[in-house]
Design an enzyme around this catalytic site. Structure first.
Site, mmCIF file in Angstrom:
data_model
loop_
_atom_site.group_PDB
_atom_site.id
_atom_site.type_symbol
_atom_site.label_atom_id
_atom_site.label_comp_id
_atom_site.label_asym_id
_atom_site.label_seq_id
_atom_site.Cartn_x
_atom_site.Cartn_y
_atom_site.Cartn_z
ATOM 1 N N ILE A 10 -35.871 19.803 8.239
ATOM 2 C CA ILE A 10 -36.264 19.711 9.651
ATOM 3 C C ILE A 10 -36.761 21.057 10.196
ATOM 4 C CG2 ILE A 10 -34.038 20.169 10.785
ATOM 5 C CD1 ILE A 10 -34.738 17.581 12.495
ATOM 6 N N ASP A 33 -27.351 22.235 11.375
ATOM 7 C CA ASP A 33 -27.036 23.271 12.358
ATOM 8 C C ASP A 33 -27.178 24.671 11.729
ATOM 9 O OD1 ASP A 33 -26.146 24.288 14.760
ATOM 10 O OD2 ASP A 33 -24.062 23.652 14.523
ATOM 11 N N SER A 121 -24.796 12.797 12.610
ATOM 12 C CA SER A 121 -23.451 12.317 12.201
ATOM 13 C C SER A 121 -23.362 11.838 10.750
ATOM 14 C CB SER A 121 -22.919 11.201 13.118
ATOM 15 O OG SER A 121 -22.555 11.724 14.377
ATOM 16 N N GLY A 123 -23.720 13.476 7.974
ATOM 17 C CA GLY A 123 -23.324 14.495 7.000
ATOM 18 C C GLY A 123 -21.840 14.776 7.109
HETATM 19 N N1 AR6 Z 1 -33.097 19.151 7.457
HETATM 20 C C1 AR6 Z 1 -32.884 17.827 7.664
HETATM 21 N N2 AR6 Z 1 -31.714 17.224 7.408
HETATM 22 C C2 AR6 Z 1 -30.709 17.978 6.926
HETATM 23 C C3 AR6 Z 1 -30.840 19.366 6.687
HETATM 24 C C4 AR6 Z 1 -32.105 19.952 6.974
HETATM 25 N N3 AR6 Z 1 -32.339 21.243 6.796
HETATM 26 N N4 AR6 Z 1 -29.646 19.840 6.218
HETATM 27 C C5 AR6 Z 1 -28.804 18.786 6.151
HETATM 28 N N5 AR6 Z 1 -29.430 17.654 6.571
HETATM 29 P P1 AR6 Z 1 -24.861 17.407 9.191
HETATM 30 P P2 AR6 Z 1 -23.336 15.927 11.233
HETATM 31 C C6 AR6 Z 1 -28.922 16.258 6.702
HETATM 32 O O1 AR6 Z 1 -23.641 17.634 8.394
HETATM 33 O O2 AR6 Z 1 -22.885 14.929 10.227
HETATM 34 C C7 AR6 Z 1 -22.319 21.000 11.285
HETATM 35 O O3 AR6 Z 1 -21.435 21.909 10.700
HETATM 36 C C8 AR6 Z 1 -27.658 15.888 5.986
HETATM 37 O O4 AR6 Z 1 -27.947 15.564 4.633
HETATM 38 O O5 AR6 Z 1 -25.820 18.535 9.350
HETATM 39 O O6 AR6 Z 1 -23.808 15.445 12.567
HETATM 40 C C9 AR6 Z 1 -22.286 21.031 12.808
HETATM 41 O O7 AR6 Z 1 -22.038 22.319 13.312
HETATM 42 C C10 AR6 Z 1 -27.203 14.667 6.785
HETATM 43 O O8 AR6 Z 1 -27.884 13.492 6.351
HETATM 44 O O9 AR6 Z 1 -24.512 16.897 10.697
HETATM 45 C C11 AR6 Z 1 -21.160 20.088 13.115
HETATM 46 O O10 AR6 Z 1 -19.910 20.739 13.030
HETATM 47 C C12 AR6 Z 1 -27.673 14.959 8.202
HETATM 48 O O11 AR6 Z 1 -28.603 16.056 8.063
HETATM 49 C C13 AR6 Z 1 -21.264 19.042 12.034
HETATM 50 O O12 AR6 Z 1 -21.897 19.688 10.930
HETATM 51 C C14 AR6 Z 1 -26.577 15.366 9.174
HETATM 52 O O13 AR6 Z 1 -25.603 16.174 8.510
HETATM 53 C C15 AR6 Z 1 -22.131 17.881 12.436
HETATM 54 O O14 AR6 Z 1 -22.108 16.901 11.433
#
Ligand code: AR6
Length: 170
Positions: A10, A33, A121, A123
């Protein structure tokens, strides 16, 4: 509105706004994030700290969204939203839908035309990706907005497949 799917990162998207799957502290974390703050640089965290010192002293509540600069990212804005942690015993779908609705509302306020969403949510927060995709696509489709392109950017093939299936389901 055109809804598109991309398998990728992203932080590399040429859109007006990218949505961050943040946590309520707004002070960074892993996953999307971490990637956004790493690539976008310290200006994003500076803005987040200002928000914590003003209207979000108690943190950004789950389901809400707020914008900051995008720092060095190609986008102009990062829209931070806080997804719910998945629960097998409590239905938190409304909170997840709210993330997409509120992000689009903030995007409209900023005059954003193109926006990129991650699978909020799905991940660290543990939401099964098929359900997360259904809620994401269903909510974005149903939300009235001036945004002309909503792009889902999926990091893994599993997530891409889930979103493709959700898009193919009327
Ligand atoms: N680009 C697009 N998607 C991604 C990327 C990227 N660079 N990196 C990971 N994903 P998550 P959550 C995907 O864990 O579940 C953080 O520590 C990943 O594979 O990023 O909402 C925050 O600070 C998954 O499918 O977010 C919060 O504490 C999706 O993005 C917590 O994680 C979301 O995964 C939020 O958890």
């Amino acid at each position: 509105m055109k809804i598109t799917l991309v398998r990728g990162d992203i932080t590399e998207q040429n859109v007006d706004a990218v949505v961050n799957a943040a946590n309520s502290s707004l002070l960074g974390g892993g996953g999307v994030d971490g990637a956004i703050h790493r690539k976008g640089g310290p200006e994003i965290l500076d803005d987040c700290r200002k928000l914590r010192a003003s209207q979000y002293a108690g943190g950004l509540p789950t389901g809400q969204a707020v914008a900051t600069t995008a720092g060095r990212l190609p986008a102009k804005w990062v829209i931070h939203t806080v997804g719910p942690v998945y629960s097998a015993t409590e239905d938190r779908s409304d909170q997840l839908a709210s993330c997409y609705r509120e992000s689009l509302r903030v995007a409209d306020e900023l005059g954003v035309e193109s926006i990129a969403f991650p699978a909020v949510s799905a991940g660290v927060y543990g939401w099964p990706v098929d359900g997360a995709a259904r809620i994401a696509v269903g909510t974005v489709r149903a939300t009235p907005t001036k945004v002309t392109e909503a792009r889902f950017v999926l990091f893994t093939q599993d997530a891409y497949d889930a979103f493709e299936h959700a898009l193919d389901t009327p």
